[in-house]
Design an enzyme around this catalytic site. Structure first.
Site, PDB file in Angstrom:
ATOM      1  N   CYS A 220      87.032  49.124  85.070  1.00  0.00           N
ATOM      2  CA  CYS A 220      88.041  50.165  84.888  1.00  0.00           C
ATOM      3  C   CYS A 220      89.473  49.665  85.108  1.00  0.00           C
ATOM      4  CB  CYS A 220      87.741  51.331  85.811  1.00  0.00           C
ATOM      5  SG  CYS A 220      86.079  51.979  85.559  1.00  0.00           S
TER       6      CYS A 220
ATOM      7  N   HIS B 168      94.857  55.864  90.402  1.00  0.00           N
ATOM      8  CA  HIS B 168      93.557  55.685  89.767  1.00  0.00           C
ATOM      9  C   HIS B 168      92.773  56.993  89.880  1.00  0.00           C
ATOM     10  CE1 HIS B 168      90.321  53.480  88.002  1.00  0.00           C
ATOM     11  NE2 HIS B 168      89.531  53.616  89.057  1.00  0.00           N
TER      12      HIS B 168
ATOM     13  N   GLU C 245      92.261  55.040  98.134  1.00  0.00           N
ATOM     14  CA  GLU C 245      93.529  54.804  97.444  1.00  0.00           C
ATOM     15  C   GLU C 245      94.681  55.442  98.208  1.00  0.00           C
ATOM     16  OE1 GLU C 245      95.527  54.982  92.975  1.00  0.00           O
ATOM     17  OE2 GLU C 245      93.702  56.147  93.354  1.00  0.00           O
TER      18      GLU C 245
ATOM     19  N   LYS D  52      93.522  61.764  85.309  1.00  0.00           N
ATOM     20  CA  LYS D  52      92.081  61.823  85.043  1.00  0.00           C
ATOM     21  C   LYS D  52      91.539  63.230  85.264  1.00  0.00           C
ATOM     22  CE  LYS D  52      90.881  56.976  86.052  1.00  0.00           C
ATOM     23  NZ  LYS D  52      92.190  56.433  86.436  1.00  0.00           N
TER      24      LYS D  52
ATOM     25  N   HIS E  83      87.736  60.025  82.936  1.00  0.00           N
ATOM     26  CA  HIS E  83      87.922  58.608  83.251  1.00  0.00           C
ATOM     27  C   HIS E  83      87.552  57.777  82.029  1.00  0.00           C
ATOM     28  CE1 HIS E  83      88.189  54.868  85.147  1.00  0.00           C
ATOM     29  NE2 HIS E  83      87.328  54.995  86.141  1.00  0.00           N
TER      30      HIS E  83
ATOM     31  N   PHE F 147      84.745  48.276  89.063  1.00  0.00           N
ATOM     32  CA  PHE F 147      83.554  47.712  89.700  1.00  0.00           C
ATOM     33  C   PHE F 147      83.700  46.196  89.792  1.00  0.00           C
ATOM     34  CE2 PHE F 147      80.326  51.244  88.326  1.00  0.00           C
ATOM     35  CZ  PHE F 147      80.910  52.107  89.230  1.00  0.00           C
TER      36      PHE F 147
END
Length: 417
Positions: A169, A309, A320, A341, A346, A405
């Site tokens: 991502c 994010h 975050e 998002k 996402h 990831f």
């Protein structure tokens, strides 16, 4: 690195392209975001009845043959279709005329976190149900993650740097940041960069559902993506593409281009902690943000807005927030922060691309898109997330974060010229 760089090494944004659930062009997409619209509905690409997550932010009413050669559309995966059309938008918006450019000095760097999932699934079905001779000869070119870059370059005659980046991502943010470095190094004058993704497919959904990563708020899709809210229960998949045209300031000025803003800084880091969970102390993301600010020559207190994010997962939003507090100290509470998002879902490898469009439009329009569905803030997420309604504010410096990831982190800094 800062604005003391010579014009040949300063990198500016001259073109924008966006295709997402909220619109097939930048203006529609941006106006929908500012209105707080949500693009998440029940999935229609396949029957989701048996899946734990049955909702997604699909690009609806998408007819690629209306935007590109029908033969090329049939030969290429949905992610490539979305990315190719979005790149063409960005190029048109930039006013770049390839007939007047040296193709050796124009590059393309469009990434995809997963690549041609539609092709993968359809051709496996052909293999198992109809036999190996029924597998399309276009399977491999269609599913590999660098094909969007290749197709755009072929169309343009762009012979400069060209490849795809894969970092989950964080993909599109890495693509844009590395494209910035290519211009700074003198490898290119112009880079078309960003990300494209199309993974609303049965296999992808089954895989993410088995991880228990996705929201199961199936009876209320419009409120399912709720970053920083206490009731968040997972991310919602989106699809689409976001692509920017980047140029050296000298090149843009020489051709009289309209300049949106400067891409002034970028950094990448790794949590080195876990394959899927972010570092609980936010160490990797903190490092990326600090280094991006240093790259841009920007002090933390000069940042006005962060496009987070903000995935709407329990861990990401909390960690975050912690990382932002570590980097910005007392200024963290003065920052406007939002996760778009909440409206787009996402977009995985395309997230940083579509969110870079958001960052640029925020600077250009002096309007900040909200985080919708923030009704009961998590006590551990206690910053200003621009809840539920847009905000008018002069914005000179924007930071954008994306995580992936594998512990991947990427941050970029956009500045008003």
């Amino acid at each position: 690195m800062d604005s003391q760089l010579p014009p040949s090494q300063r990198v500016v944004v001259t073109g924008l392209g966006a295709v997402a659930s909220l619109g097939h062009d930048v203006d529609t997409f941006w106006s929908s975001l500012l209105a707080g619209k949500c693009g998440i509905e029940r999935v229609t690409h396949f029957d989701p009845t048996d899946f734990a997550c049955q909702i997604g932010a699909e690009v609806r009413d998408w007819q690629p043959e209306q935007h590109m050669d029908p033969k090329e559309a049939r030969r290429n995966d949905r992610y490539t279709q979305l990315g190719f059309v979005t790149a063409k938008q960005a190029i048109k918006d930039s006013g770049l005329e390839m007939a007047k450019e040296d193709g050796d000095r124009v590059g393309v760097l469009i990434g995809s976190g997963i690549g041609g999932m539609w092709t993968y699934e359809s051709q496996l079905k052909n293999l198992f149900e109809r036999g190996p001779r029924k597998v399309s000869p276009f399977t491999i070119p269609s599913l590999i993650g660098n094909m969007c870059s290749g197709l755009v370059a072929i169309d343009l005659g762009a012979r400069g740097p060209n490849f795809g980046i894969v970092s989950a991502c964080a993909t599109a943010t890495h693509a844009l940041g590395e494209a910035m470095h290519m211009i700074r190094r003198g490898d290119a004058d112009v880079m078309i960069a960003g990300g494209a993704e199309a993974t609303i497919t049965p296999f992808a959904y089954a895989s993410f559902c088995s991880m228990k990563a996705m929201s199961t708020r199936n009876d209320d899709p419009q409120h399912a993506s709720r970053p920083f809210d206490l009731g968040r229960d997972g991310f919602v998949m989106g699809e689409g593409a976001g692509i920017l045209v980047l140029e050296s300031l000298a090149h843009a000025q020489a051709r009289g281009a309209r300049i949106y803003c400067e891409l002034a800084g970028y950094a990448a880091s790794c949590d080195a902690h876990h394959i899927t969970m972010p570092d609980p102390e936010g160490k990797g993301l903190s490092l990326a943000m600090r280094r991006a600010l240093q790259s841009a020559g920007v002090a933390p207190e000069n940042v006005d807005y962060i496009n987070a994010h903000g995935t709407s997962t329990p861990y990401n939003d909390k960690f975050e927030t912690l990382a932002i507090k570590k980097v910005f100290g007392d200024h963290a509470r003065q920052l406007a922060i939002s996760s778009t998002k909440s409206m787009t879902g996402h977009l995985l490898g395309a997230a940083g691309g579509i969110e870079s469009v958001v960052c640029v439009k925020t600077i250009q329009t002096a309007q900040i898109a909200p985080t919708i569905n923030l009704s009961e803030p998590d006590p551990e997420c206690d910053l200003d997330y621009v809840p539920n309604a847009k905000r008018n504010a002069e914005v000179k410096v924007v930071l954008s974060n994306n995580l992936g990831f594998g512990g991947q982190n990427a941050s970029m800094v956009f500045k008003k010229l």
